[in-house]
Design a protein around this motif. Structure first.
Motif, PDB file in Angstrom:
ATOM      1  N   ILE A  40      77.917  75.760  38.750  1.00  7.46           N
ATOM      2  CA  ILE A  40      77.309  74.504  39.177  1.00  7.46           C
ATOM      3  C   ILE A  40      76.905  74.672  40.639  1.00  7.46           C
ATOM      4  N   ASN A  67      73.914  77.062  35.545  1.00  2.33           N
ATOM      5  CA  ASN A  67      73.474  76.222  34.431  1.00  2.33           C
ATOM      6  C   ASN A  67      73.504  74.728  34.743  1.00  2.33           C
ATOM      7  N   TYR A  68      73.966  74.356  35.925  1.00  8.84           N
ATOM      8  CA  TYR A  68      73.890  72.970  36.368  1.00  8.84           C
ATOM      9  C   TYR A  68      73.524  72.936  37.849  1.00  8.84           C
ATOM     10  N   ALA A  88      68.315  75.367  33.882  1.00 16.11           N
ATOM     11  CA  ALA A  88      69.538  74.641  34.229  1.00 16.11           C
ATOM     12  C   ALA A  88      69.327  73.146  34.077  1.00 16.11           C
ATOM     13  N   LEU A  89      70.405  72.442  33.800  1.00 15.43           N
ATOM     14  CA  LEU A  89      70.362  70.976  33.755  1.00 15.43           C
ATOM     15  C   LEU A  89      70.418  70.473  35.193  1.00 15.43           C
ATOM     16  N   HIS A  90      69.454  69.624  35.558  1.00 17.30           N
ATOM     17  CA  HIS A  90      69.344  69.120  36.933  1.00 17.30           C
ATOM     18  C   HIS A  90      69.691  67.639  36.969  1.00 17.30           C
TER      19      HIS A  90
END
Length: 93
Positions: A40, A67-68, A88-90
């Protein structure tokens, strides 16, 4: 660990602070956390080059991909990494 745009320090096991160096244009501070299955990144820097260096350092130090990405607020110094890590999840809070 010293980088061009920031100095990276492990403040707790798996928790890293990335402190911007004055005069580089990076602006702001950032960090990243190894959560075991990934990494993260918290906040990013003003320059895309600094954000790229942060991401590379995070992946190198943790051995996991980013990934975050969590940005603490909606300012330019925290919004550079989405273009560099689109998978990646934003989150902006």
């Amino acid at each position: 660990m010293d980088h061009h745009y920031f100095t990276c320090t492990e403040v707790r096991p798996g928790v890293f602070a990335a402190i911007a160096k004055e005069g580089t244009g990076a602006a702001g501070n950032a960090g990243f956390v190894n959560w075991g299955k990934g990494t993260i990144v918290f906040d990013t820097f003003l320059l895309p080059q600094a954000a790229a260096e942060l991401c590379a350092a995070a992946e190198e130090r943790t051995g996991n991909r980013v990934n975050y990405v969590v940005n603490s607020h909606y300012h330019g110094d925290h919004l550079r990494l989405p273009r560099l890590k689109p998978q990646a999840l934003h989150l902006t809070v």
